[in-house]
Design an enzyme around this catalytic site. Structure first.
Site, mmCIF file in Angstrom:
data_model
loop_
_atom_site.group_PDB
_atom_site.id
_atom_site.type_symbol
_atom_site.label_atom_id
_atom_site.label_comp_id
_atom_site.label_asym_id
_atom_site.label_seq_id
_atom_site.Cartn_x
_atom_site.Cartn_y
_atom_site.Cartn_z
ATOM 1 N N ILE A 130 0.886 -1.154 0.052
ATOM 2 C CA ILE A 130 0.147 -0.117 0.018
ATOM 3 C C ILE A 130 0.891 1.438 0.036
ATOM 4 C CG2 ILE A 130 -1.690 1.212 1.301
ATOM 5 C CD1 ILE A 130 -2.771 -1.487 2.068
ATOM 6 N N ASP A 131 0.499 2.199 -1.136
ATOM 7 C CA ASP A 131 1.450 3.167 -1.169
ATOM 8 C C ASP A 131 0.349 4.479 -0.823
ATOM 9 O OD1 ASP A 131 -0.013 3.772 -3.403
ATOM 10 O OD2 ASP A 131 1.706 3.010 -4.782
ATOM 11 N N SER A 132 1.117 5.922 -1.146
ATOM 12 C CA SER A 132 0.197 6.817 -0.827
ATOM 13 C C SER A 132 -0.972 7.052 -1.783
ATOM 14 C CB SER A 132 1.308 8.162 -0.870
ATOM 15 O OG SER A 132 2.109 8.214 -2.177
ATOM 16 N N ASP B 94 -2.643 4.437 -2.984
ATOM 17 C CA ASP B 94 -3.436 3.507 -2.311
ATOM 18 C C ASP B 94 -4.282 4.427 -1.124
ATOM 19 O OD1 ASP B 94 -3.061 1.703 -4.312
ATOM 20 O OD2 ASP B 94 -1.307 0.816 -3.386
#
Length: 80
Positions: free
Chosen positions: A37-39, A41
C-alpha cells in the site's frame, strides 16, 4: 458493528478495489511492506472507508498503524 464485519469489509475492498492478492491479506500483514500500500492507495482507502464505514480518516491518527490488524483496530475504535 462487529469486529468480524469490519475485517470482512476491509478484506473485501483490499481485494476488489486495491487488487491485493487474497493470500497476502492476514492480520499481521504490514500495510506497506507486505501489502504494497502506497500513498496513492491510501487516498483510495480514505474514500472507501468514508463510504463503507461513515467516518473520515485523519492521517495523523494513522501514523502508528502498521499492520492490517492495527488498521481494523483503528476502524473499530471509530465505529464502536
Amino acid at each position: 458493528m462487529e469486529r468480524t464485519e469490519i475485517e470482512e469489509k476491509v478484506r473485501e475492498f483490499m481485494i476488489e478495489d486495491l487488487e491485493i492478492d487474497e493470500e497476502k491479506i492476514a492480520p499481521e500483514a504490514q500495510l506497506k511492506e507486505d501489502l504494497g500500500i502506497d500513498s496513492l492507495d491510501f487516498v483510495d482507502i480514505v474514500v472507501i472507508v468514508e463510504k463503507k464505514f461513515g467516518f473520515k480518516i485523519k492521517p495523523e491518527e494513522m501514523a502508528g498503524v502498521k499492520t492490517l490488524s492495527q488498521f481494523c483496530d483503528y476502524i473499530e475504535s471509530k465505529v464502536a
